[in-house]
Design a protein around this motif. Structure first.
Motif, PDB file in Angstrom:
ATOM      1  N   LYS A  14       0.826  -1.211   0.000  1.00  0.00           N
ATOM      2  CA  LYS A  14       0.000   0.000   0.000  1.00  0.00           C
ATOM      3  C   LYS A  14       0.861   1.262   0.000  1.00  0.00           C
ATOM      4  N   PHE A  15       1.964   1.224   0.738  1.00  0.00           N
ATOM      5  CA  PHE A  15       2.820   2.404   0.887  1.00  0.00           C
ATOM      6  C   PHE A  15       3.946   2.475  -0.147  1.00  0.00           C
ATOM      7  N   SER A  16       4.088   1.461  -0.960  1.00  0.00           N
ATOM      8  CA  SER A  16       5.186   1.432  -1.926  1.00  0.00           C
ATOM      9  C   SER A  16       4.900   2.336  -3.120  1.00  0.00           C
ATOM     10  N   LEU A 101      15.376   2.215  19.996  1.00  0.00           N
ATOM     11  CA  LEU A 101      16.780   1.814  19.997  1.00  0.00           C
ATOM     12  C   LEU A 101      17.154   1.460  21.428  1.00  0.00           C
ATOM     13  N   GLN A 102      17.660   2.433  22.176  1.00  0.00           N
ATOM     14  CA  GLN A 102      17.961   2.222  23.592  1.00  0.00           C
ATOM     15  C   GLN A 102      16.980   3.053  24.411  1.00  0.00           C
ATOM     16  N   GLY A 103      16.095   2.393  25.111  1.00  0.00           N
ATOM     17  CA  GLY A 103      15.108   3.124  25.894  1.00  0.00           C
ATOM     18  C   GLY A 103      13.703   2.652  25.590  1.00  0.00           C
ATOM     19  N   GLU A 104      12.761   3.138  26.363  1.00  0.00           N
ATOM     20  CA  GLU A 104      11.354   2.761  26.233  1.00  0.00           C
ATOM     21  C   GLU A 104      10.626   3.844  25.432  1.00  0.00           C
ATOM     22  N   PRO A 105      10.216   3.549  24.189  1.00  0.00           N
ATOM     23  CA  PRO A 105       9.601   4.563  23.310  1.00  0.00           C
ATOM     24  C   PRO A 105       8.371   5.234  23.906  1.00  0.00           C
ATOM     25  N   PHE A 106       7.601   4.500  24.723  1.00  0.00           N
ATOM     26  CA  PHE A 106       6.366   5.064  25.274  1.00  0.00           C
ATOM     27  C   PHE A 106       6.629   6.123  26.341  1.00  0.00           C
ATOM     28  N   LEU A 107       7.891   6.335  26.711  1.00  0.00           N
ATOM     29  CA  LEU A 107       8.227   7.447  27.596  1.00  0.00           C
ATOM     30  C   LEU A 107       8.219   8.775  26.847  1.00  0.00           C
ATOM     31  N   HIS A 108       8.159   8.699  25.518  1.00  0.00           N
ATOM     32  CA  HIS A 108       8.047   9.928  24.720  1.00  0.00           C
ATOM     33  C   HIS A 108       6.573  10.312  24.644  1.00  0.00           C
ATOM     34  N   PRO A 109       6.194  11.488  25.151  1.00  0.00           N
ATOM     35  CA  PRO A 109       4.772  11.863  25.202  1.00  0.00           C
ATOM     36  C   PRO A 109       4.116  12.021  23.835  1.00  0.00           C
ATOM     37  N   GLU A 110       4.924  12.204  22.785  1.00  0.00           N
ATOM     38  CA  GLU A 110       4.369  12.428  21.446  1.00  0.00           C
ATOM     39  C   GLU A 110       4.548  11.213  20.536  1.00  0.00           C
ATOM     40  N   LEU A 111       4.730  10.043  21.113  1.00  0.00           N
ATOM     41  CA  LEU A 111       4.925   8.846  20.292  1.00  0.00           C
ATOM     42  C   LEU A 111       3.768   8.611  19.319  1.00  0.00           C
ATOM     43  N   PRO A 112       2.503   8.681  19.735  1.00  0.00           N
ATOM     44  CA  PRO A 112       1.410   8.479  18.759  1.00  0.00           C
ATOM     45  C   PRO A 112       1.462   9.475  17.600  1.00  0.00           C
ATOM     46  N   GLU A 113       1.821  10.727  17.897  1.00  0.00           N
ATOM     47  CA  GLU A 113       1.919  11.737  16.846  1.00  0.00           C
ATOM     48  C   GLU A 113       3.087  11.424  15.893  1.00  0.00           C
ATOM     49  N   MET A 114       4.175  10.888  16.438  1.00  0.00           N
ATOM     50  CA  MET A 114       5.329  10.519  15.611  1.00  0.00           C
ATOM     51  C   MET A 114       4.948   9.403  14.633  1.00  0.00           C
ATOM     52  N   ILE A 115       4.214   8.419  15.148  1.00  0.00           N
ATOM     53  CA  ILE A 115       3.770   7.308  14.302  1.00  0.00           C
ATOM     54  C   ILE A 115       2.825   7.826  13.219  1.00  0.00           C
ATOM     55  N   ALA A 116       1.861   8.663  13.635  1.00  0.00           N
ATOM     56  CA  ALA A 116       0.872   9.194  12.687  1.00  0.00           C
ATOM     57  C   ALA A 116       1.541  10.009  11.589  1.00  0.00           C
ATOM     58  N   TYR A 117       2.585  10.748  11.935  1.00  0.00           N
ATOM     59  CA  TYR A 117       3.295  11.563  10.946  1.00  0.00           C
ATOM     60  C   TYR A 117       3.951  10.678   9.887  1.00  0.00           C
ATOM     61  N   ALA A 118       4.601   9.598  10.355  1.00  0.00           N
ATOM     62  CA  ALA A 118       5.225   8.660   9.412  1.00  0.00           C
ATOM     63  C   ALA A 118       4.170   7.962   8.564  1.00  0.00           C
ATOM     64  N   ASN A 119       3.069   7.607   9.184  1.00  0.00           N
ATOM     65  CA  ASN A 119       1.981   6.937   8.467  1.00  0.00           C
ATOM     66  C   ASN A 119       1.428   7.848   7.358  1.00  0.00           C
ATOM     67  N   LYS A 120       1.301   9.131   7.665  1.00  0.00           N
ATOM     68  CA  LYS A 120       0.835  10.105   6.677  1.00  0.00           C
ATOM     69  C   LYS A 120       1.804  10.212   5.502  1.00  0.00           C
ATOM     70  N   ARG A 121       3.098   9.985   5.780  1.00  0.00           N
ATOM     71  CA  ARG A 121       4.110  10.048   4.734  1.00  0.00           C
ATOM     72  C   ARG A 121       4.327   8.685   4.072  1.00  0.00           C
ATOM     73  N   LYS A 122       3.390   7.765   4.292  1.00  0.00           N
ATOM     74  CA  LYS A 122       3.382   6.445   3.649  1.00  0.00           C
ATOM     75  C   LYS A 122       4.618   5.610   4.024  1.00  0.00           C
ATOM     76  N   ILE A 123       4.876   5.538   5.328  1.00  0.00           N
ATOM     77  CA  ILE A 123       5.986   4.737   5.845  1.00  0.00           C
ATOM     78  C   ILE A 123       5.437   3.761   6.885  1.00  0.00           C
ATOM     79  N   CYS A 124       5.730   2.479   6.734  1.00  0.00           N
ATOM     80  CA  CYS A 124       5.339   1.486   7.735  1.00  0.00           C
ATOM     81  C   CYS A 124       6.141   1.726   9.012  1.00  0.00           C
TER      82      CYS A 124
END
Length: 339
Positions: A14-16, A101-124
């Motif tokens: 879908k994203f290719s 990488l090193q650390g717990e990603p969910f400690l970043h308060p904007e993790l859902p927004e980061m994922i959504a941004y990549a998703n909008k740019r057609k990146i898995c």
């Protein structure tokens, strides 16, 4: 190496785009040519990237550099603005983004927004977590963000065994978090994220492999992966090394010394397709470079293309092709190791 299931392949298709596929083919061809001629030749830009949202964690696992506090890089988090700057550089050719990488990603308060941004740019997208921050609300946000795959580490089928390695962890809280994610997916009528239950095999939990596979089914996860453990002091006959040979990354050689099973060839596919970016934008050649000892440039100061084709990157790839065993970060590598 990441193995794709059918749902993931659908998302990738879908994203290719034609340009993304052509770029990936160029990378693969140039890597194969490099192996034939015995020196690195690069044609194309990476189609996969690991980006570190934060480099701190709530747990103190005793084989994790973050848990052991051996990470020398300053603690911090990637700002959303810097994150978008990185994504805009790589979006035209990127197929897959790993947000950890090193650390717990969910400690970043904007993790859902980061994922959504990549998703909008057609990146898995893929996130790996210890599972302690999967509240009902956070799970709803993650499902809405369009995350492709969520890896939840659960190295035990009972609290007693799980907490031997996951120091500071709460077994029941992780189970509850997984149930929250399954429920959030069901409520949204979504197939994503694919939920992968990851079980790292140690001597203390090797007897629970069948139990964790059953637990994964009962929880409603999509798959259960069994992984070998990276042991930093394996040469000292660490009591963490499994006794079941098939699940150990190491073995005793004829001299009675422990060594890694992987055969370190003087080539590495990761050097062609999957660099790593830390919380400050520094680009590292591989996820095994925990401390950024081989940092090759900064994506907040230079473009990825400049760094990727730089003399320093070319020199590092030449080291891989002439004497990979001489690089400390490579000597504990899992490339080519199968369970």
């Amino acid at each position: 190496m990441l193995k794709f299931n059918s749902l993931e392949l659908l998302q990738l298709i879908k994203f290719s785009t034609v340009s993304k596929i052509f770029n990936a083919l160029k990378l693969y061809i140039s890597f194969e040519i490099s192996k034939i001629i015995g020196k690195p030749f690069m044609w194309g830009l990476p189609f996969s990237l690991s980006v570190e949202p934060v480099n701190k964690c709530n747990l103190a696992c005793n084989q994790c550099p973050t848990g052991l506090s051996t990470i020398l890089r300053p603690k911090g988090k990637l700002t959303f603005l810097n994150y978008t700057q990185i994504i805009e550089q790589v979006a035209p050719h990127l197929l897959y983004l790993q947000l950890y990488l090193q650390g717990e990603p969910f400690l970043h308060p904007e993790l859902p927004e980061m994922i959504a941004y990549a998703n909008k740019r057609k990146i898995c997208t893929l996130v790996s977590t210890n599972g302690h921050f999967l509240s009902a609300e956070k799970c709803r946000q993650i499902v809405a963000s369009g995350l492709t795959r969520l890896v939840v580490s659960l190295d035990g089928a009972t609290a007693e065994v799980y907490e031997k390695y996951r120091v500071g962890g709460n077994f029941e809280k992780v189970l509850h978090g997984i149930r929250n994610m399954v429920e959030a997916k069901n409520n949204a009528g979504s197939n994503y994220p694919i939920i992968e239950l990851q079980f790292i095999v140690f001597r203390a939990n090797e007897h629970q492999i069948k139990e964790i596979q059953l637990l994964g089914k009962l929880l409603g996860t999509n798959l259960v992966s069994i992984k070998s453990a990276q042991i930093y002091d394996f040469e000292e006959n660490s009591d963490l090394i499994p006794t079941i040979v098939n699940y150990a990354r190491y073995f005793k050689n004829k001299n009675g010394n422990w060594q890694i099973k992987s055969k370190l060839k003087n080539s590495c596919w990761r050097m062609w397709h999957n660099p790593v970016v830390d919380t400050y934008g520094n680009i590292m050649p591989c996820c095994f470079d925990k401390n950024g000892n081989f940092s090759l440039g900064n994506l907040l100061e230079k473009s990825l293309k400049e760094v990727w084709y730089s003399e320093s990157y070319k020199a590092f790839r030449r080291k891989i092709f002439t004497g990979r065993k001489q690089l400390g970060m490579c000597r504990n590598c899992t490339e080519g190791l199968k369970l």
